[in-house]
Design an enzyme around this catalytic site. Sequence first.
Site, PDB file in Angstrom:
ATOM      1  N   ARG A  53       0.822  -1.207   0.000  1.00  0.00           N
ATOM      2  CA  ARG A  53       0.000   0.000   0.000  1.00  0.00           C
ATOM      3  C   ARG A  53       0.860   1.263   0.000  1.00  0.00           C
ATOM      4  NH1 ARG A  53      -5.130   1.213  -1.516  1.00  0.00           N
ATOM      5  NH2 ARG A  53      -6.147   2.693  -0.147  1.00  0.00           N
ATOM      6  N   HIS A  69       0.742   4.188  -2.901  1.00  0.00           N
ATOM      7  CA  HIS A  69       0.403   5.575  -2.593  1.00  0.00           C
ATOM      8  C   HIS A  69       1.581   6.506  -2.847  1.00  0.00           C
ATOM      9  CE1 HIS A  69      -3.551   5.369  -0.175  1.00  0.00           C
ATOM     10  NE2 HIS A  69      -3.469   4.324  -0.977  1.00  0.00           N
ATOM     11  N   ASP A  70       2.790   5.994  -2.683  1.00  0.00           N
ATOM     12  CA  ASP A  70       3.966   6.803  -2.979  1.00  0.00           C
ATOM     13  C   ASP A  70       4.046   7.119  -4.463  1.00  0.00           C
ATOM     14  OD1 ASP A  70       6.419   8.120  -2.503  1.00  0.00           O
ATOM     15  OD2 ASP A  70       7.541   6.305  -2.991  1.00  0.00           O
ATOM     16  N   VAL A 114       1.824   9.867  -6.238  1.00  0.00           N
ATOM     17  CA  VAL A 114       2.011  11.279  -5.887  1.00  0.00           C
ATOM     18  C   VAL A 114       3.468  11.651  -6.160  1.00  0.00           C
ATOM     19  CG1 VAL A 114       1.850  13.024  -4.074  1.00  0.00           C
ATOM     20  CG2 VAL A 114       0.227  11.114  -4.119  1.00  0.00           C
ATOM     21  N   ASP A 121       9.004   8.310  -5.033  1.00  0.00           N
ATOM     22  CA  ASP A 121      10.096   9.142  -4.512  1.00  0.00           C
ATOM     23  C   ASP A 121      10.148   9.215  -2.988  1.00  0.00           C
ATOM     24  OD1 ASP A 121       7.852  10.635  -3.950  1.00  0.00           O
ATOM     25  OD2 ASP A 121       8.510  12.435  -5.013  1.00  0.00           O
ATOM     26  N   ASN A 146      -4.905   8.834   2.603  1.00  0.00           N
ATOM     27  CA  ASN A 146      -3.841   8.215   3.389  1.00  0.00           C
ATOM     28  C   ASN A 146      -4.146   8.109   4.876  1.00  0.00           C
ATOM     29  OD1 ASN A 146      -2.324   8.082   1.058  1.00  0.00           O
ATOM     30  ND2 ASN A 146      -1.163   9.937   1.474  1.00  0.00           N
ATOM     31  N   PRO A 186      -6.562   6.885  -6.333  1.00  0.00           N
ATOM     32  CA  PRO A 186      -7.907   6.327  -6.528  1.00  0.00           C
ATOM     33  C   PRO A 186      -8.598   6.073  -5.189  1.00  0.00           C
ATOM     34  CG  PRO A 186      -6.314   5.207  -7.912  1.00  0.00           C
ATOM     35  CD  PRO A 186      -5.520   6.053  -6.971  1.00  0.00           C
ATOM     36  N   HIS A 243      -6.938  -6.885  -4.012  1.00  0.00           N
ATOM     37  CA  HIS A 243      -8.004  -6.880  -3.016  1.00  0.00           C
ATOM     38  C   HIS A 243      -8.379  -8.313  -2.690  1.00  0.00           C
ATOM     39  CE1 HIS A 243      -9.652  -2.524  -3.702  1.00  0.00           C
ATOM     40  NE2 HIS A 243      -8.422  -2.561  -3.225  1.00  0.00           N
ATOM     41  N   THR A 244      -7.734  -9.246  -3.398  1.00  0.00           N
ATOM     42  CA  THR A 244      -7.913 -10.653  -3.078  1.00  0.00           C
ATOM     43  C   THR A 244      -7.511 -10.961  -1.649  1.00  0.00           C
ATOM     44  OG1 THR A 244      -7.364 -12.900  -3.772  1.00  0.00           O
ATOM     45  CG2 THR A 244      -5.615 -11.294  -3.921  1.00  0.00           C
ATOM     46  N   THR A 287     -10.660 -16.775   0.139  1.00  0.00           N
ATOM     47  CA  THR A 287      -9.252 -16.972   0.536  1.00  0.00           C
ATOM     48  C   THR A 287      -8.687 -15.624   0.981  1.00  0.00           C
ATOM     49  OG1 THR A 287      -8.543 -16.664  -1.767  1.00  0.00           O
ATOM     50  CG2 THR A 287      -8.884 -18.940  -1.000  1.00  0.00           C
ATOM     51  N   ASP A 301      -4.205 -14.614  -4.595  1.00  0.00           N
ATOM     52  CA  ASP A 301      -4.650 -15.486  -5.678  1.00  0.00           C
ATOM     53  C   ASP A 301      -5.676 -14.739  -6.513  1.00  0.00           C
ATOM     54  OD1 ASP A 301      -6.952 -15.477  -4.160  1.00  0.00           O
ATOM     55  OD2 ASP A 301      -6.814 -17.573  -3.541  1.00  0.00           O
TER      56      ASP A 301
END
Length: 352
Positions: A71, A75-76, A79, A83, A103, A172, A219-220, A275, A280
């Site tokens: 994550r 997120h890095d 933006v 960096d 965030n 997003p 998101h699995t 799961t 997966d």
Amino acid sequence: MAILPVSRPVLVCLLFFVSGSVFVAVSRAQDASQLTLDYYKPTCPTALGIIRSEMECAVRADPRNAAAMIRLHFHDCFVQGCDGSVLLDDTYTVKGEKTAKPNKHSLIGFELVDRIKNKLEAECPGAFSCADLLAVAARDATILVGGPYWDVPLGRKDSKTASPESAHTDIPMPDQGLLTLISKFIAKGLSATDMVALVGKSNINVRSRQDARMVVGSHTVGMARCVNFRKRIHGEYQYTAAANGPISEAHLEKLQADCPLVGSDNNVTAMDYVTPTLFDNSFFQLLVRGEGLLDSDQVMYSSMLAFETGDLVRTYARDAIAFFRQFSDSMVKMGNITNPKGGEVRKNCRYI
């Protein structure tokens, strides 16, 4: 791209913290062509082994740590490029990105970054950037929960600025529609194909460290806060569950108990209830069944505009190897988004 097996040796985790002054490197412009696989061979040849060992220890202690690194890297990169700007704390001269809306309730793992960085500084002072640390840790995190391997090009610089405004507009969000999501990826040089592979990557909503939702890879293996899926489970999801049979209906009853119409905003549940802790393709199979927990996930398959993304969801639902390959390729592509302003190599990832 080769998908390699994962070894899990028993490791002794020696955790320590060291303090030190900020290392300031000469700022220079940067583009993706400057990234190479052997960038640290002359300056810190043991770096990748250090990061892998620390991640093995951390994920064994708490699987949420894998989710956290994926994550943070995502997120890095969204933006200013990849960096390390997401790691900066607020100071008198810099306003960091940690409290931006996407965030504030979504990121953990900063202490783990500190720990890995301290180990790297002890071995190779002033050599390994925080942005590269996130890129490598995200790859290792994915492997440790059953996902694919990919080579990580290295040589990113750490920014001397942050942009909470860009964090608010560019990352997003779970309540956004398909066209908005696609446009945000295109703006970063990523395609709809990259979006389908990556949108499922890692999604953590937290109010505190204790109620972090585990999210790894897609998101699995993610978890979502009640506030982000309440409307869906008390709406159209009810008809989907009834059509899919007793198992789906039982899961819906549990969802509604954990996330009633009023209150319990910070209760969390797995996005893939089949799961939930394994990287997966089960997440995509649920989308085909209409059981995506978040609207922003389900629209990739069910939207009237989901011509391309719907086909991709069906492909990944049938073929886990195809998903793994695309996820790996898309992670490399995302990781190659560099900050053209260049930067430095921080000694402490929290401060320029």
